[in-house]
Design a protein around this motif. Structure first.
Motif, mmCIF file in Angstrom:
data_model
loop_
_atom_site.group_PDB
_atom_site.id
_atom_site.type_symbol
_atom_site.label_atom_id
_atom_site.label_comp_id
_atom_site.label_asym_id
_atom_site.label_seq_id
_atom_site.Cartn_x
_atom_site.Cartn_y
_atom_site.Cartn_z
ATOM 1 N N UNK A 1 0.963 -1.304 0.005
ATOM 2 C CA UNK A 1 0.098 0.017 -0.033
ATOM 3 C C UNK A 1 0.857 1.301 -0.233
ATOM 4 N N UNK A 2 0.200 2.445 -0.139
ATOM 5 C CA UNK A 2 0.929 3.801 -0.206
ATOM 6 C C UNK A 2 1.588 3.910 1.198
ATOM 7 N N UNK A 3 1.200 3.247 2.358
ATOM 8 C CA UNK A 3 1.767 3.368 3.690
ATOM 9 C C UNK A 3 2.638 2.141 4.203
ATOM 10 N N UNK A 4 2.688 1.550 3.183
ATOM 11 C CA UNK A 4 4.003 0.535 3.204
ATOM 12 C C UNK A 4 3.365 -0.877 3.820
ATOM 13 N N UNK A 5 2.234 -1.223 3.842
ATOM 14 C CA UNK A 5 1.886 -2.537 4.195
ATOM 15 C C UNK A 5 1.809 -3.369 3.225
ATOM 16 N N UNK A 6 2.353 -4.626 3.422
ATOM 17 C CA UNK A 6 2.799 -5.546 2.290
ATOM 18 C C UNK A 6 1.976 -6.793 2.426
ATOM 19 N N UNK A 7 1.749 -7.596 1.432
ATOM 20 C CA UNK A 7 1.172 -8.924 1.420
ATOM 21 C C UNK A 7 1.945 -9.792 0.322
ATOM 22 N N UNK A 8 1.938 -11.200 0.739
ATOM 23 C CA UNK A 8 2.793 -11.946 -0.008
ATOM 24 C C UNK A 8 2.127 -13.228 -0.362
ATOM 25 N N UNK A 9 2.249 -13.845 -1.685
ATOM 26 C CA UNK A 9 1.815 -15.085 -1.770
ATOM 27 C C UNK A 9 2.472 -15.978 -0.937
ATOM 28 N N UNK A 10 1.890 -17.249 -0.635
ATOM 29 C CA UNK A 10 2.512 -18.227 0.488
ATOM 30 C C UNK A 10 3.703 -18.818 -0.316
ATOM 31 N N UNK A 11 3.638 -19.057 -1.565
ATOM 32 C CA UNK A 11 4.912 -19.411 -2.415
ATOM 33 C C UNK A 11 6.182 -18.670 -2.130
ATOM 34 N N UNK A 12 5.957 -17.409 -1.713
ATOM 35 C CA UNK A 12 7.392 -16.454 -1.961
ATOM 36 C C UNK A 12 7.414 -15.892 -0.545
ATOM 37 N N UNK A 13 6.715 -16.132 0.522
ATOM 38 C CA UNK A 13 6.775 -15.645 1.837
ATOM 39 C C UNK A 13 8.093 -16.071 2.267
ATOM 40 N N UNK B 1 13.932 -20.247 -7.166
ATOM 41 C CA UNK B 1 13.813 -21.679 -7.397
ATOM 42 C C UNK B 1 13.420 -21.645 -8.869
ATOM 43 N N UNK B 2 13.639 -22.956 -9.600
ATOM 44 C CA UNK B 2 13.111 -22.853 -10.934
ATOM 45 C C UNK B 2 11.619 -22.487 -11.143
ATOM 46 N N UNK B 3 10.744 -22.830 -10.095
ATOM 47 C CA UNK B 3 9.344 -22.875 -10.198
ATOM 48 C C UNK B 3 9.179 -21.193 -10.236
ATOM 49 N N UNK B 4 10.046 -20.416 -10.035
ATOM 50 C CA UNK B 4 9.796 -18.839 -9.793
ATOM 51 C C UNK B 4 9.958 -18.405 -11.487
ATOM 52 N N UNK B 5 10.418 -19.208 -12.314
ATOM 53 C CA UNK B 5 10.466 -18.736 -13.674
ATOM 54 C C UNK B 5 9.146 -18.238 -14.075
ATOM 55 N N UNK B 6 9.046 -16.924 -14.734
ATOM 56 C CA UNK B 6 7.912 -16.463 -15.019
ATOM 57 C C UNK B 6 8.186 -14.884 -15.714
#
Length: 121
Positions: free
Chosen positions: A52-64, A86-91
């Motif tokens: 967010x503009x205030x700096x609150x973050x959220x992540x997919x479980x796969x990248x946390x 990881x190879x599965x991060x290829x995108x």
């Protein structure tokens, strides 16, 4: 009109790191939420991280624990630090931003063209 330009993609070995950048330009009054998405070969678009503009973050479980999203509001730029890749991060990684172009305008959704990240030995 607003343009988002991603940079920083490339080829990296498993376990390596990359830092993606997303620079916004054009008619900008304020940028609200920014996010990174990705589309792997043969798969649909996946949310990776948001901020967010205030700096609150959220992540997919796969990248946390491996990826960190940040932003510099003065530069209208968001970043994605990717560690322990990881190879599965290829995108293809896409930047998204919700932008108010002028005071009183509504939020508009913008996308970059993407940057390719390949994780391979």
């Amino acid at each position: 009109q607003v343009q988002l330009v991603e940079s920083g993609g490339g080829l990296v070995q498993p376990g390596g790191s990359l830092r993606l950048s997303c620079a916004a330009s054009g008619t900008i009054f304020v940028i609200n939420d920014m996010g990174w998405y990705r589309r792997a070969p043969g798969k649909g678009r996946e949310l990776v991280a948001t901020i967010t503009s205030g700096g609150s973050t959220g992540y997919a479980n796969s990248v946390k624990g491996r990826f960190t999203i940040s932003r510099d509001n003065a530069k209208n730029t968001a970043y994605l630090q990717m560690n322990s890749l990881k190879p599965e991060d290829t995108a293809i990684y896409y930047c998204n931003a919700e932008v108010v172009g002028s005071q009183g305008d509504h939020n508009m959704d913008y996308w970059g063209k993407g940057t390719l990240v390949t994780v391979s030995s």
